[in-house]
Scaffold this motif. Structure first.
Motif, PDB file in Angstrom:
ATOM      1  N   LYS A  13       0.808  -1.220   0.000  1.00  0.00           N
ATOM      2  CA  LYS A  13       0.000   0.000   0.000  1.00  0.00           C
ATOM      3  C   LYS A  13       0.838   1.266   0.000  1.00  0.00           C
ATOM      4  O   LYS A  13       0.501   2.247  -0.670  1.00  0.00           O
ATOM      5  CB  LYS A  13      -0.946  -0.009   1.198  1.00  0.00           C
ATOM      6  N   TYR A  14       1.947   1.264   0.747  1.00  0.00           N
ATOM      7  CA  TYR A  14       2.722   2.493   0.920  1.00  0.00           C
ATOM      8  C   TYR A  14       4.166   2.393   0.428  1.00  0.00           C
ATOM      9  O   TYR A  14       4.878   3.395   0.418  1.00  0.00           O
ATOM     10  CB  TYR A  14       2.750   2.893   2.396  1.00  0.00           C
ATOM     11  N   ASP A  89       6.543   1.889   5.255  1.00  0.00           N
ATOM     12  CA  ASP A  89       5.337   2.695   5.063  1.00  0.00           C
ATOM     13  C   ASP A  89       5.523   4.182   5.360  1.00  0.00           C
ATOM     14  O   ASP A  89       4.546   4.931   5.359  1.00  0.00           O
ATOM     15  CB  ASP A  89       4.191   2.148   5.915  1.00  0.00           C
ATOM     16  N   GLU A 122      -2.447   7.954   7.650  1.00  0.00           N
ATOM     17  CA  GLU A 122      -2.213   7.234   6.398  1.00  0.00           C
ATOM     18  C   GLU A 122      -2.230   8.149   5.178  1.00  0.00           C
ATOM     19  O   GLU A 122      -1.657   7.809   4.129  1.00  0.00           O
ATOM     20  CB  GLU A 122      -3.230   6.118   6.236  1.00  0.00           C
TER      21      GLU A 122
END
Length: 237
Positions: A13-14, A89, A122
């Motif tokens: 995701k990151y 992340d 996030e």
């Protein structure tokens, strides 16, 4: 030469955002050591895509024994004079490498530095502008055994420290705590008060800002940590 060590696990995701923020600051002779601990998502595909395009990225299969062993393995593969730890992340701010290296060069007796971080969500929106202020971060050997404030996401150290920190004992609570304490014992560590990392907090972080472990569990950790520190510092040179 700089080595950036990243321990990955299900970081799709990151991870791309973090890699881009790191690679843009490195020279052609630097390296990014990535140890993947058996990701089940598309992390490996993403990493292989980067490896094909950028020879600075060196991808390894991790030991499959958790985050501490994964970072330890990445550190063992590093070849650089200066080693930076990076979470999968986060995002490095543009001056991180330049500022850190300048600090090392102007403080030749220092083996390890920890730079401040901005705690973000996030979406990279600021939660706390200074990790140091939020956690009341201070240097000190005994102080950080009792209540650890060392954080790997802001950590960089000279390769000469590897002989002291490796191997990382199984019983330590976290790799960054161990590394920070080894450097702190001989007063070879320092803080950079400028925030150089966006420290992203989300639902699947591998680490906690504040531990949720019970007092009894924390006491067990400290006793075990004190024992292995004593052995390493006084019997292994």
């Amino acid at each position: 030469m700089i080595s950036v060590c990243i321990a990955t696990y299900n970081g799709e995701k990151y991870l791309r955002e973090q890699l881009n923020s790191i690679l843009s600051q490195l020279s052609v002779d630097d390296e990014v050591i990535v140890s993947d601990d058996g990701s089940k998502d598309t992390t490996l595909e993403l990493l292989k895509e980067y490896v094909e395009k950028d020879p600075r990225i060196k991808l390894f299969k991790g030991p499959g024994k958790g985050v501490i062993a994964n970072f330890e393995f990445a550190i063992t593969q590093s070849q650089g004079e200066f080693i930076f730890l990076a979470d999968q992340d986060d995002v490095w701010l543009p001056a991180k490498v330049q500022t850190t290296l300048a600090f090392f060069h102007s403080h030749p007796t220092i083996d390890l530095v920890i730079s401040d971080l901005v705690i973000v969500d996030e979406r990279l929106e600021t939660i706390e502008p200074s990790y140091f202020e939020y956690r009341n971060v201070k240097l000190g050997f005994f102080q950080n055994i009792v209540k650890n404030k060392y954080i790997g996401a802001g950590m960089a150290f000279k390769s000469s420290l590897k002989a002291k920190i490796l191997p990382i004992p199984d019983k330590v609570p976290m790799h960054d705590m161990w590394i920070g304490l080894i450097a702190a014992y001989k007063k070879k560590s320092a803080l950079i008060t400028e925030p150089l990392t966006l420290y992203r907090r989300h639902d699947t972080n591998a680490s906690e800002i504040k531990t949720k472990a019970s007092f009894y569990q924390q006491l067990k950790w400290r006793l075990a940590l004190s024992y292995v520190l004593f052995k390493r510092l006084f019997f292994n040179g």
